[in-house]
Design an enzyme around this catalytic site. Structure first.
Site, short mmCIF file in Angstrom:
data_model
loop_
_atom_site.label_atom_id
_atom_site.label_comp_id
_atom_site.label_asym_id
_atom_site.label_seq_id
_atom_site.Cartn_x
_atom_site.Cartn_y
_atom_site.Cartn_z
N LYS A 277 42.27 -5.05 9.56
CA LYS A 277 41.37 -5.25 10.19
C LYS A 277 41.21 -5.89 11.55
O LYS A 277 41.94 -6.35 11.55
CB LYS A 277 39.88 -5.80 9.41
CG LYS A 277 38.85 -4.53 8.80
CD LYS A 277 37.84 -5.28 8.80
CE LYS A 277 36.70 -4.17 8.42
NZ LYS A 277 35.46 -4.64 7.81
N GLU A 363 23.27 -2.76 -4.06
CA GLU A 363 21.65 -3.04 -3.32
C GLU A 363 20.92 -3.09 -4.92
O GLU A 363 19.98 -4.55 -5.03
CB GLU A 363 21.26 -2.49 -3.11
CG GLU A 363 21.91 -2.84 -1.45
CD GLU A 363 23.39 -1.56 -1.32
OE1 GLU A 363 23.74 -1.53 -0.07
OE2 GLU A 363 23.98 -0.97 -1.86
N ARG A 391 17.88 1.76 -1.59
CA ARG A 391 18.96 1.99 -2.60
C ARG A 391 18.83 1.74 -3.83
O ARG A 391 19.16 1.92 -5.19
CB ARG A 391 20.23 1.72 -2.29
CG ARG A 391 20.95 2.26 -1.15
CD ARG A 391 21.82 1.86 -0.41
NE ARG A 391 22.90 2.66 -0.73
CZ ARG A 391 24.56 2.91 -1.03
NH1 ARG A 391 25.49 2.36 -0.06
NH2 ARG A 391 24.64 4.29 -0.76
#
Length: 621
Positions: A277, A363, A391
């Site tokens: 990244k 989640e 979710r």
């Protein structure tokens, strides 16, 4: 003229000589830094995906071949190479291009995303559709190792391995999602890539083979090849994939050669790519969490060019309350599904590491995990975005509410969130929460209300949700002391002399107050969406002919609808005007502008009330 200036579509890219591609990558990286520095947006993840994006569009015949991106944080290079370079200055602005892939924006955006771990499922569906239509089409899912921690990704892998569909899954392994990754899979991948693991294997082999010197000598000669023998391949091949890699995701020649070879293979393929990244921009490489999502900044210094607000955000109010409450009650534990920074848990993790639980991008698991803790005496606080709690709706109902467990949901990003658009807007939580038995639902009107409501919810012996918006409130300084509100009790902020009562919820209290003063209406901070203060509503109905409900939530099934339902049997039933978010998905843009467009600023509320009253009076005249 630069190479990038000549690229208006992937067809232009594929016309380039391979030797020119590293130059294109450099130009694309420079353009991306300059562009995002002016607009803000997701940054480090896009820098890390540049070579992979170029290689994919160079090898595959897009858009006929399908590229399905997971989450979409890393798709700015994809947008730039697919004819949207000239629109990047409008990124995430009202009327401009979205920060995530959108099917209506480009044929190259094959699947709309914003939430993680959907790419393999969607790509598998497309691959099966191509097979059914007898099309020679390749479908590629690009998923990060953070998104790979979610259950849906493994459900899709399990299903895909049993099908003879031409699907390529690319694991973009950068050891990061937004927060640093956690969980067994991440540790497994890291372990496989680390020298310590191979050192342990080497030591173990010496112990086993020590009794047979010839075998030990053979093992020593093969020592350099151990890394090629022990790979993550076992894990993914058990799912039925042909595993390849890991390879360097910034090595364009290797990427192109590998992808070209894979394109000739049939059936489910899995390519493990290692990237970094922030690649090519040192500040982002050194702190990819800080540079995950950025506001406008100076490319040279990296310093923000926009001044931040001095007012604490609701997220900060929550984080401070959590630490204060943890000192009072040792049973408190904090849970987040991979949103440590976004949900304000950085300080809590430092001060209470043994009571902080990041469960990864999971989640559903976070909610049931909290329920299990609550069963055995802990007091879990689940810090989660409104749009992410969607979710885990089944777990919220089945595992928490039915069992009436004391789990506190601190719901951030309620209402419109601005630049991230409809995938991240918390437009439905009041609707989907208030219909659940045993739930207590609160919406604070300012920073102090938020702190006291969190305290109120924590003390309650049952499931509670406190929902608050992104950013800061009206600037009220929270009281350091904490006191619990009576459950289900509203407060009258202004007693008007007219026939209108405005019932405002949460973030809408402040603009509603300005509107109430302009039309001399009674104003009520409802505080509770469930249970409602029915006694107060009944009293108000005796003196007011017109009720106006205002909420930063979908009107359909929202808090206002609850008020109307509560007074269906009232002898003095008032007429209702429900103001809230429209029955459509509100696109990305500046939150204040979007709220004004929805008629939810002070001027919009006042205008709606006046027009409604005028029409009502004309009907009665």
């Amino acid at each position: 003229m630069s190479l990038l200036d000549r690229i208006d579509s992937p067809a232009d890219l594929r016309a380039l000589d391979r030797k020119d591609l590293p130059v294109l990558a450099r130009e694309l990286r420079e353009f991306l830094v300059e562009s995002v520095s002016k607009t803000g947006g997701h940054f480090a993840s896009n820098l890390g995906a540049i070579e992979l994006t170029i290689a994919l569009h160079y090898v595959f015949n897009t858009p006929d071949d399908r590229l399905v991106w997971d989450v979409g944080h890393q798709t700015y290079p994809h947008k730039i190479l697919t004819g949207r370079r000239h629109l990047m200055h409008t990124l995430r602005q009202k009327g401009g291009i979205a920060g995530f892939p959108k099917r209506c924006e480009s044929p190259y955006d094959t699947f709309g995303v914003g939430h993680s771990s959907t790419s393999i499922s969607a790509a598998l569906g497309m691959a099966v559709a191509a097979k059914q239509a007898r099309l020679d089409r390749r479908v590629v899912a690009i998923i990060g190792d953070g998104a790979m921690t979610a259950g849906q990704a493994f459900e899709a892998l399990n299903n895909a391995g049993t099908m003879d569909a031409n699907l390529l899954v690319i694991l973009n392994d950068n050891d990061m999602s937004i927060s640093p990754n956690v969980g067994a899979l991440n540790h497994y991948l890291t372990k496989l890539m680390s020298g310590r693991f191979y050192a342990k294997m080497k030591k173990g082999s010496k112990n086993v083979l020590g009794i047979a010197p010839p075998l030990q000598k053979l093992a020593a000669r093969a020592e350099e090849h151990v890394k090629g023998m022990i790979t993550p391949s076992t894990l993914f091949e058990e799912f039925g994939f042909n595993y390849l890699g890991p390879i360097d995701g910034h090595d364009l020649p290797t990427l192109i050669d590998t992808l070209s070879n894979i394109r000739q293979l049939s059936g489910p393929q899995f390519l493990h790519v290692v990237t970094r990244k922030g690649q090519g921009y040192k500040l982002a490489e050194n702190d990819p969490v800080l540079y995950h999502g950025v506001s406008k900044f100076s490319p040279a210094s990296g310093l923000a060019t926009t001044k931040g607000t001095s007012k604490p955000s609701y997220t900060q109010i929550f984080g401070d309350w959590l630490c204060d409450m943890a000192k009072i009650d040792h049973r408190l534990v904090g849970i987040t599904p991979a949103m440590r920074e976004g949900s304000g848990l950085v300080r809590f993790e430092k001060e209470h590491p043994d009571r902080y639980f990041d469960v990864g991008i999971a989640e559903q698991h976070s909610v049931t995990f909290a329920a299990g803790m609550a069963c055995d005496g802990l007091k879990p606080v689940v810090a989660i975005y409104s749009t992410f709690l969607q979710r885990a709706y089944d777990q919220l109902i089945h595992d928490v509410a039915i069992q009436n467990l004391p789990v506190l949901f601190a719901i951030d990003r309620a209402g419109l969130v601005g630049a991230d658009g409809p995938t991240h807007a918390g437009a439905f939580d009041l609707s989907y929460l208030r219909c659940i038995p045993n739930m207590v639902v609160m919406a604070p009107s300012d920073e102090n209300e938020c702190r006291q409501m969190l305290y109120t919810g924590f003390l309650h012996d049952g499931p509670v949700a406190v929902r608050y918006p992104r950013g800061s409130g009206s600037g009220v300084v929270p009281d350091s002391n904490m006191s619990a509100f009576p459950i289900g009790k509203a407060r009258v902020l202004r007693q008007g002399q007219g026939e209108v009562a405005i019932l405002a919820f949460g973030s809408m209290v402040h603009p509603a107050w300005q509107a109430a003063e302009a039309c001399d209406a009674t104003l009520v901070d409802m505080r509770f969406v469930k249970p409602l203060d029915v006694a107060l509503l009944t009293t108000l109905a005796e003196k007011h002919r017109y009720f106006v409900t205002v909420e930063e939530n979908a009107v359909a099934g929202g808090a206002g609808a609850g008020c109307a339902e509560a007074l269906t049997t009232c002898s003095q039933r008032p007429a209702f005007l429900h103001l809230g978010l429209p029955d459509e998905f509100v696109e990305h843009g500046d939150p204040a502008v979007l709220l004004a467009d929805c008629g939810l600023d002070a001027e919009g509320i006042l205008t709606s009330v006046k027009m409604w009253l005028s029409a009502a009076h004309q009907q009665t005249d």
